[in-house]
Design a protein around this motif. Structure first.
Motif, PDB file in Angstrom:
ATOM      1  N   ARG A  74     -17.461 -38.352  21.745  1.00  0.00           N
ATOM      2  CA  ARG A  74     -16.151 -38.247  22.383  1.00  0.00           C
ATOM      3  C   ARG A  74     -15.513 -36.907  22.037  1.00  0.00           C
ATOM      4  NH1 ARG A  74     -13.730 -43.405  22.838  1.00  0.00           N
ATOM      5  NH2 ARG A  74     -11.776 -42.368  23.408  1.00  0.00           N
ATOM      6  N   ILE A  75     -14.727 -36.375  22.952  1.00  0.00           N
ATOM      7  CA  ILE A  75     -14.103 -35.059  22.755  1.00  0.00           C
ATOM      8  C   ILE A  75     -12.587 -35.207  22.781  1.00  0.00           C
ATOM      9  CG2 ILE A  75     -13.764 -32.757  23.748  1.00  0.00           C
ATOM     10  CD1 ILE A  75     -16.641 -32.848  24.693  1.00  0.00           C
ATOM     11  N   VAL A  76     -11.924 -34.681  21.742  1.00  0.00           N
ATOM     12  CA  VAL A  76     -10.466 -34.596  21.729  1.00  0.00           C
ATOM     13  C   VAL A  76     -10.110 -33.252  22.356  1.00  0.00           C
ATOM     14  CG1 VAL A  76      -8.395 -34.722  20.323  1.00  0.00           C
ATOM     15  CG2 VAL A  76     -10.462 -35.923  19.594  1.00  0.00           C
ATOM     16  N   GLU A  80     -25.651 -35.032  30.860  1.00  0.00           N
ATOM     17  CA  GLU A  80     -25.533 -34.038  29.799  1.00  0.00           C
ATOM     18  C   GLU A  80     -25.479 -34.693  28.425  1.00  0.00           C
ATOM     19  OE1 GLU A  80     -25.357 -30.636  27.680  1.00  0.00           O
ATOM     20  OE2 GLU A  80     -25.839 -30.856  29.800  1.00  0.00           O
ATOM     21  N   LEU A  81     -24.667 -35.755  28.266  1.00  0.00           N
ATOM     22  CA  LEU A  81     -24.546 -36.409  26.957  1.00  0.00           C
ATOM     23  C   LEU A  81     -25.860 -37.041  26.539  1.00  0.00           C
ATOM     24  CD1 LEU A  81     -22.749 -37.204  24.598  1.00  0.00           C
ATOM     25  CD2 LEU A  81     -22.048 -39.232  25.880  1.00  0.00           C
ATOM     26  N   ALA A  82     -26.528 -37.752  27.491  1.00  0.00           N
ATOM     27  CA  ALA A  82     -27.820 -38.365  27.162  1.00  0.00           C
ATOM     28  C   ALA A  82     -28.855 -37.292  26.847  1.00  0.00           C
ATOM     29  CB  ALA A  82     -28.296 -39.235  28.328  1.00  0.00           C
ATOM     30  N   GLY A  83     -28.856 -36.181  27.622  1.00  0.00           N
ATOM     31  CA  GLY A  83     -29.822 -35.114  27.386  1.00  0.00           C
ATOM     32  C   GLY A  83     -29.623 -34.434  26.053  1.00  0.00           C
ATOM     33  N   SER A 121     -25.039 -45.714  19.840  1.00  0.00           N
ATOM     34  CA  SER A 121     -23.722 -45.173  20.195  1.00  0.00           C
ATOM     35  C   SER A 121     -23.613 -44.885  21.688  1.00  0.00           C
ATOM     36  CB  SER A 121     -23.448 -43.893  19.398  1.00  0.00           C
ATOM     37  OG  SER A 121     -24.260 -42.822  19.855  1.00  0.00           O
ATOM     38  N   LEU A 122     -24.769 -44.756  22.368  1.00  0.00           N
ATOM     39  CA  LEU A 122     -24.781 -44.499  23.808  1.00  0.00           C
ATOM     40  C   LEU A 122     -25.180 -45.727  24.609  1.00  0.00           C
ATOM     41  CD1 LEU A 122     -26.504 -40.987  23.783  1.00  0.00           C
ATOM     42  CD2 LEU A 122     -24.073 -41.486  23.929  1.00  0.00           C
ATOM     43  N   GLY A 123     -25.271 -46.881  23.941  1.00  0.00           N
ATOM     44  CA  GLY A 123     -25.636 -48.106  24.641  1.00  0.00           C
ATOM     45  C   GLY A 123     -27.128 -48.298  24.789  1.00  0.00           C
ATOM     46  N   GLY A 124     -27.935 -47.598  23.987  1.00  0.00           N
ATOM     47  CA  GLY A 124     -29.385 -47.714  24.070  1.00  0.00           C
ATOM     48  C   GLY A 124     -29.971 -48.294  22.798  1.00  0.00           C
TER      49      GLY A 124
END
Length: 569
Positions: A265-267, A471-474, A543-546
């Motif tokens: 997550r990005i603030v 992008e996040l998964a990669g 954390s990514l649902g995997g």
């Protein structure tokens, strides 16, 4: 618990603390004995909480009271930060619930006007605000202030004398003597606790420095930073954030099993908190959920909050967030100072680890340059010479089959030379010039792993990897690949490694997914062996649902290990 100021100027409640004037001859003779007993019972041990427990127990014993308590002033001096009781059963205390904060009622009045007080019926005092539900009934009351090194520490109270009579002058003076001894014991306990707290934070800094400089996985080392900060600050969670490519701060490590979903997550940079942290300023909040400076839901459910920049020499490397649960006690000045020093030490270790990784990358690039030169100057020239020799042999042969076979061999050599030249070009590319697609990044990681492994892992791609994988998964897949290849080099002793990226996989719930597999023919995972790297892979995937798991490898009879890592596209 509270008391009313006696109107008689000669009343014991108006006499100075510790005075023995007016006591009976019998009591005066017992004072040295009582002092010794009090010192012995109160001064045993150095933990502050246990010291306060003993003070309460001793007060009840000396004055023959059913209940006793110590109210500890908070840093503002206007309320109570702690309320230690004796004589109240655990189930009753639980039923009462919230302990007094000392800002209202009789206890608040005692804080604003500290002094000895004795009440025959505290419920008749105009300052009395009533008992909470389930609170034990109390009438007789006696209280004296406790001073530590000249400053008010709190108040010592007793209530409900065993015989039902009001507390007398003897009880008051015994309680004053005990309060004096308690002040000395509390001073010792505070000094001891402060020294232990500093020692714990120093040990935590050492653990962080060791983790960051150990040469292991960087993400795992940052998790150590978060875990140590959470343990030392006694917080609900701890989060490490690093600058994001698109601005703001990205969550890269979390020490809280319930909030693993915050990873990645990005603030955003528009957040006032981020702006302050990137300027190198610490941010402290009493309640992060309601503070107007928070603009994301990451702070939901948290109360007191410390956000500290990880900065060194004016350069901000990231930030450390240490929140406590809502309703928890605020961080003290001492805790803020120790946490700030811890963050500075973590930043120094982070910078040193970054420099160490830069040196390691430089060594890898130098090895790649050397390999590229050797391939170009030696291997290609030797293959080219071999091809010329074969062409000459082809021309001299009169057998068609031989000439055809030699021709095919020459063609294969030409293809091999072209492949080697392509590899030389890839080895000589600068990092910034390397294409940014997922396929290219996977190949780059495989190429970099070839140096420590001593051979180049094979690879295969299924599906349009670059267009399907987000992008996040990669980004996380590349980190997982780096961890798996590092494990193969450091632990497997493998002679073969196969890397697969499948963008056509599916999760058990039917969602489309990308699956990474890294198979080797090494020694496998010994029973009870080190699996922190595998746990790190699992945390990243979850954390990514995997998910991440491992199975047999490609060695004989299933020897070695295959690591699988799978997340939604």
């Amino acid at each position: 618990m509270a008391e009313q100021e006696p109107k008689d100027p000669d009343d014991a409640a108006t006499r100075p603390t510790g005075s023995l004037r007016g006591l009976s001859d019998e009591l005066t003779a017992r004072v040295p004995e009582l002092l010794e007993a009090t010192t012995r019972s109160v001064g045993t041990g150095l933990e502050l909480r246990s010291t306060l427990d003993r003070v309460c127990a001793t007060a009840a014993e000396l004055t023959h009271a059913r209940y006793a308590a110590v109210g500890v002033l908070d840093e503002s001096g206007e309320g109570l930060s702690d309320f230690v009781t004796h004589g109240v059963p655990e189930e009753v205390a639980h039923a009462v619930g919230h302990r007094p904060d000392g800002r209202t009622g009789l206890l608040g009045a005692l804080i604003r006007e500290p002094g000895p007080i004795s009440l025959a019926d505290l419920t008749a005092d105009p300052r009395f605000a009533g008992f909470p539900a389930a609170h034990p009934l109390m009438r007789t009351f006696l209280g004296v202030p406790v001073h530590v090194q000249g400053e008010l520490f709190g108040n010592l109270y007793v209530a409900e004398k065993d015989d039902g009579e009001p507390f007398d002058e003897t009880d008051l003076h015994l309680l004053q003597v005990l309060a004096t001894e308690a002040g000395i014991a509390v001073a010792h306990a505070r000094a001891y606790e402060a020294a232990r707290q500093r020692e714990r934070w120093i040990d935590g800094s050492v653990a962080v420095t060791t983790a960051l400089l150990s040469g292991g996985d960087a993400d795992e080392a940052l998790t150590v930073v978060a875990e140590q900060a959470r343990r030392l600050a006694d917080s609900a969670a701890a989060v490490v954030l690093l600058p994001a490519e698109q601005g703001g701060l990205e969550v890269v490590a979390v020490a809280d099993g319930d909030r693993g979903g915050a990873l990645g997550r990005i603030v955003p940079h528009r957040s006032p908190v981020v702006a302050a942290l990137l300027r190198g300023e610490a941010v402290f909040m009493d309640d992060a959920t309601t503070d107007s400076r928070t603009i994301t839901r990451l702070a939901d459910g948290f109360g007191p909050h410390m956000l500290l920049p990880l900065s060194i020499g004016g350069r901000v490397l990231g930030a450390l967030a240490i929140p406590r649960a809502r309703g928890s006690r605020p961080y003290s000045e001492a805790e803020r100072l120790l946490a700030t020093q811890f963050a500075a030490q973590a930043a120094l270790a982070l910078m040193m680890a970054e420099a160490q990784r830069d040196r390691e990358r430089l060594a890898v690039y130098e090895d790649r340059d050397r390999i590229a030169r050797d391939l170009h100057d030696l291997v290609i020239q030797r293959l080219f010479s071999t091809g010329m020799m074969l062409e000459q042999a082809q021309q001299r042969s009169a057998v068609p089959e031989v000439r055809a076979g030699v021709g095919r061999a020459v063609d294969e050599l030409d293809v091999t030379i072209q492949e080697i030249r392509t590899a030389v070009f890839a080895l000589q590319q600068e990092h910034a010039e390397t294409p940014g697609g997922l396929r290219a990044r996977v190949l780059r990681e495989i190429g970099m792993a070839a140096v420590p492994l001593g051979f180049r892992p094979s690879h295969r791609f299924l599906g349009p990897v670059d267009s399907l994988v987000g992008e996040l998964a990669g980004k996380n897949l590349i980190a997982a690949l780096r961890e798996a290849l590092s494990n193969a080099f450091r632990h497997a002793g493998a002679s073969r490694v196969d890397v697969g990226v499948d963008a056509t996989a599916t999760l058990p719930d039917g969602r489309e997914a990308v699956r990474l597999s890294v198979a080797d023919d090494g020694v496998g995972i010994p029973e009870g062996g080190r699996r922190s790297g595998l746990r790190n892979l699992a945390r990243r995937a979850e954390s990514l649902g995997g998910a991440s798991w491992f199975g047999p490898g490609t060695g004989k009879d299933g020897g070695g290990t295959t690591v699988y890592w799978q997340v939604p596209l």
